[in-house]
Design a protein around this motif. Structure first.
Motif, mmCIF file in Angstrom:
data_model
loop_
_atom_site.group_PDB
_atom_site.id
_atom_site.type_symbol
_atom_site.label_atom_id
_atom_site.label_comp_id
_atom_site.label_asym_id
_atom_site.label_seq_id
_atom_site.Cartn_x
_atom_site.Cartn_y
_atom_site.Cartn_z
ATOM 1 N N ARG A 189 0.836 -1.211 0.000
ATOM 2 C CA ARG A 189 0.000 0.000 0.000
ATOM 3 C C ARG A 189 0.870 1.261 0.000
ATOM 4 O O ARG A 189 0.566 2.241 -0.694
ATOM 5 C CB ARG A 189 -0.914 0.002 1.222
ATOM 6 N N VAL A 190 1.935 1.238 0.813
ATOM 7 C CA VAL A 190 2.817 2.399 0.884
ATOM 8 C C VAL A 190 3.452 2.676 -0.474
ATOM 9 O O VAL A 190 3.494 3.822 -0.944
ATOM 10 C CB VAL A 190 3.912 2.174 1.950
ATOM 11 N N ARG A 191 3.937 1.647 -1.143
ATOM 12 C CA ARG A 191 4.593 1.845 -2.428
ATOM 13 C C ARG A 191 3.604 2.281 -3.502
ATOM 14 O O ARG A 191 3.965 3.025 -4.425
ATOM 15 C CB ARG A 191 5.327 0.570 -2.833
ATOM 16 N N ALA A 192 2.355 1.848 -3.373
ATOM 17 C CA ALA A 192 1.331 2.309 -4.312
ATOM 18 C C ALA A 192 1.079 3.802 -4.125
ATOM 19 O O ALA A 192 0.924 4.549 -5.107
ATOM 20 C CB ALA A 192 0.039 1.518 -4.114
ATOM 21 N N GLN A 193 1.057 4.267 -2.875
ATOM 22 C CA GLN A 193 0.884 5.692 -2.600
ATOM 23 C C GLN A 193 2.070 6.494 -3.135
ATOM 24 O O GLN A 193 1.899 7.573 -3.719
ATOM 25 C CB GLN A 193 0.718 5.925 -1.101
ATOM 26 N N LEU A 194 3.283 5.982 -2.936
ATOM 27 C CA LEU A 194 4.463 6.682 -3.430
ATOM 28 C C LEU A 194 4.473 6.740 -4.956
ATOM 29 O O LEU A 194 4.901 7.737 -5.548
ATOM 30 C CB LEU A 194 5.730 5.995 -2.924
ATOM 31 N N ALA A 195 3.977 5.672 -5.587
ATOM 32 C CA ALA A 195 3.925 5.657 -7.049
ATOM 33 C C ALA A 195 3.004 6.757 -7.568
ATOM 34 O O ALA A 195 3.275 7.377 -8.605
ATOM 35 C CB ALA A 195 3.455 4.292 -7.544
ATOM 36 N N GLU A 196 1.915 7.026 -6.845
ATOM 37 C CA GLU A 196 1.007 8.110 -7.229
ATOM 38 C C GLU A 196 1.688 9.467 -7.143
ATOM 39 O O GLU A 196 1.298 10.420 -7.814
ATOM 40 C CB GLU A 196 -0.230 8.088 -6.332
ATOM 41 N N GLN A 197 2.730 9.558 -6.279
ATOM 42 C CA GLN A 197 3.484 10.812 -6.138
ATOM 43 C C GLN A 197 4.683 10.851 -7.083
ATOM 44 O O GLN A 197 5.490 11.778 -7.032
ATOM 45 C CB GLN A 197 3.977 10.955 -4.697
ATOM 46 N N GLY A 198 4.818 9.818 -7.934
ATOM 47 C CA GLY A 198 5.904 9.791 -8.888
ATOM 48 C C GLY A 198 7.164 9.119 -8.388
ATOM 49 O O GLY A 198 8.200 9.163 -9.065
ATOM 50 N N VAL A 199 7.114 8.491 -7.211
ATOM 51 C CA VAL A 199 8.270 7.793 -6.652
ATOM 52 C C VAL A 199 8.091 6.304 -6.897
ATOM 53 O O VAL A 199 7.257 5.655 -6.255
ATOM 54 C CB VAL A 199 8.425 8.072 -5.135
ATOM 55 N N ILE A 200 8.844 5.765 -7.843
ATOM 56 C CA ILE A 200 8.750 4.354 -8.193
ATOM 57 C C ILE A 200 9.895 3.603 -7.520
ATOM 58 O O ILE A 200 11.070 3.924 -7.729
ATOM 59 C CB ILE A 200 8.817 4.136 -9.716
ATOM 60 N N ILE A 201 9.558 2.610 -6.700
ATOM 61 C CA ILE A 201 10.573 1.805 -6.017
ATOM 62 C C ILE A 201 10.654 0.461 -6.725
ATOM 63 O O ILE A 201 9.711 -0.331 -6.683
ATOM 64 C CB ILE A 201 10.224 1.620 -4.526
ATOM 65 N N GLN A 202 11.777 0.220 -7.356
ATOM 66 C CA GLN A 202 11.972 -1.025 -8.063
ATOM 67 C C GLN A 202 12.146 -2.175 -7.069
ATOM 68 O O GLN A 202 12.693 -1.987 -5.981
ATOM 69 C CB GLN A 202 13.229 -0.944 -8.939
#
Length: 460
Positions: free
Chosen positions: A409-422
């Protein structure tokens, strides 16, 4: 910002936390003396530790709300006063209920300290320093465990019960005076936050809980912190001395090794978190896997484990202490400063609730096996202990599953902010590619290598 003043504020907070750990663990070295003083059974004496931890865990969220409302200075000094009163009560108590009242006060004061010290860090220091300072706060505080095990134990032997606990209470008086004199909630010239109304307090609690990053910290703390606490506070010494057949001296050395390893590991974990903030949860999962693996090796080993394996067990469990401090970095980076205390309180509940459940569960299993005549009817028989300690795997696995789900869930929220964690495996594969010079700069580069730069979260 006055750098020198910042270090004085932090140092005073760390001293108050060290004193709190001393008070928390002081009763643990007084078990034999307590048996004589209160004429109590082992079950009654175990209640002293249980009630203290229940109070501590139960107050974490209220304390987090209060420190955001009233500030760290008031809470740290007030916590020291409560611990002083608790140790004074215990010093003169002659019955189990009287002693429990003292430990209840100690647990309440202890609960007010750590969260309040952590609340000071984002106010007085820059974000790059905070991960290492978070680790140092936790690890330096653990020196209080050595104080209770060595000078307090010696004083208990030389001066008796009342004298030793009076001296411990006096240490809290010093902490309260220093906190009131030296700690300031904000740097000079900074705008002092307006105390929250009750409605704002409720919104702060709701906002901290709704933030998935806070829950990621909660499950991180739940998963990696409990195993070390269960070992140090309850079942480690009986397991080593009785079930594994180690001598008292060797068992004590291993318990001391736990503290020393944690002190050494703390700065390394803090440096890793500072340099690779996107991989904090991966480190938590790695420590969880190591904990499960070493316990599995000890439990499956036929008969008593060799000393080297028990040393490895202690070293890995000690790493869980610094690992659990990563959880508070989640609370800090995913919440605004105005509710960091509240978020920290929520996170701090996780590990202590897990520790209480596992401590109690292991005791129930040992009692049930004894009643059933398992292993010759010996309470601390090796096979009985192995079965009881296996309960930890349920909590390690459950915590890891919850952590992974929350991280998604956290990484999905960050992805919405343009932060993609591989995914970590992709990062590792990319870094094994052949290094070649960049045509424009002449510098070595790895095409497509994901970067770890930047700090995730609301304050990034």
């Amino acid at each position: 910002m006055d750098t020198r003043r910042a270090w004085w504020v932090w140092g005073t907070g760390v001293f108050a936390y060290l004193v709190a750990i001393t008070q928390r663990t002081s009763f643990g070295v007084a078990g034999l003396a307590a048996t004589e003083r209160f004429d109590a059974s082992a079950a009654a004496l175990s209640a002293f530790t249980v009630i203290q931890l229940i109070v501590y865990a139960g107050l974490q969220v209220p304390v987090g709300l209060l420190v955001d409302r009233f500030g760290s200075r008031v809470m740290i000094a007030g916590g020291a006063v409560l611990m002083c009163l608790g140790q004074l009560q215990l010093a003169f108590a002659a019955t189990v209920p009287g002693g429990l009242a003292g430990r209840l006060l100690v647990g309440a004061g202890d609960a007010m300290t750590f969260v309040s010290v952590m609340r000071l860090l984002p106010v007085w220091f820059g974000p790059k320093r905070i991960p290492v300072l978070t680790q140092l706060t936790g690890m330096l505080g653990m020196l209080g465990q050595i104080i209770s095990a060595v000078p307090f134990a010696a004083l208990l032997h030389l001066r008796g019960w009342t004298g030793a606990f009076l001296a411990a209470g006096a240490l809290s008086v010093l902490a309260a005076v220093l906190a009131a004199a030296l700690i300031r909630d904000v740097p000079a010239g900074a705008v002092r936050p307006v105390p929250q109304t009750l409605r704002q307090t409720g919104l702060s609690l709701s906002g901290a809980w709704k933030q998935a990053g806070t829950r990621l910290g909660l499950w991180s703390h739940f998963t990696v912190q409990f195993a070390g606490n269960v070992f140090v506070l309850a079942w480690g010494y009986p397991f080593l001395a009785s079930a594994q057949g180690l001598g008292p001296g060797t068992a004590s050395v291993l318990m001391t090794l736990f503290v020393l390893v944690a002190l050494v590991c703390g700065p390394f974990v803090g440096t890793f978190v500072s340099r690779h903030p996107m991989r904090r949860s991966s480190l938590v999962l790695l420590i969880t896997a190591a904990t499960a693996a070493v316990w599995l090796a000890v439990i499956l080993y036929p008969g008593r484990a060799p000393l080297w394996l028990l040393v490895l067990l202690v070293v890995v469990l000690a790493g869980g202490g610094p690992g659990s401090m990563i959880a508070f970095d989640f609370a800090r980076t995913f919440n605004p400063v105005s509710r960091v205390g509240t978020a920290t309180g929520i996170v701090n509940v996780g590990g202590f609730v897990a520790a209480l459940l596992v401590m109690f569960g292991i005791g129930l299993i040992l009692d049930a096996l004894l009643a059933g005549g398992f292993s010759g009817g010996q309470l601390y028989a090796l096979e009985s202990f192995k079965l009881a300690l296996s309960l930890q795997f349920v909590f390690l696995a459950g915590g890891a599953v919850a952590l992974l789900a929350t991280r998604r869930r956290v990484r999905a929220q960050l992805a919405e902010q343009g932060v993609i964690i591989q995914p970590l495996w992709k990062v590792l594969v990319s870094r094994t590619r052949t290094v070649r010079p960049d045509a424009r700069t002449g510098r070595n580069s790895r095409p497509g290598a994901p970067q770890d730069a930047g700090e995730p979260g609301a304050r990034g």
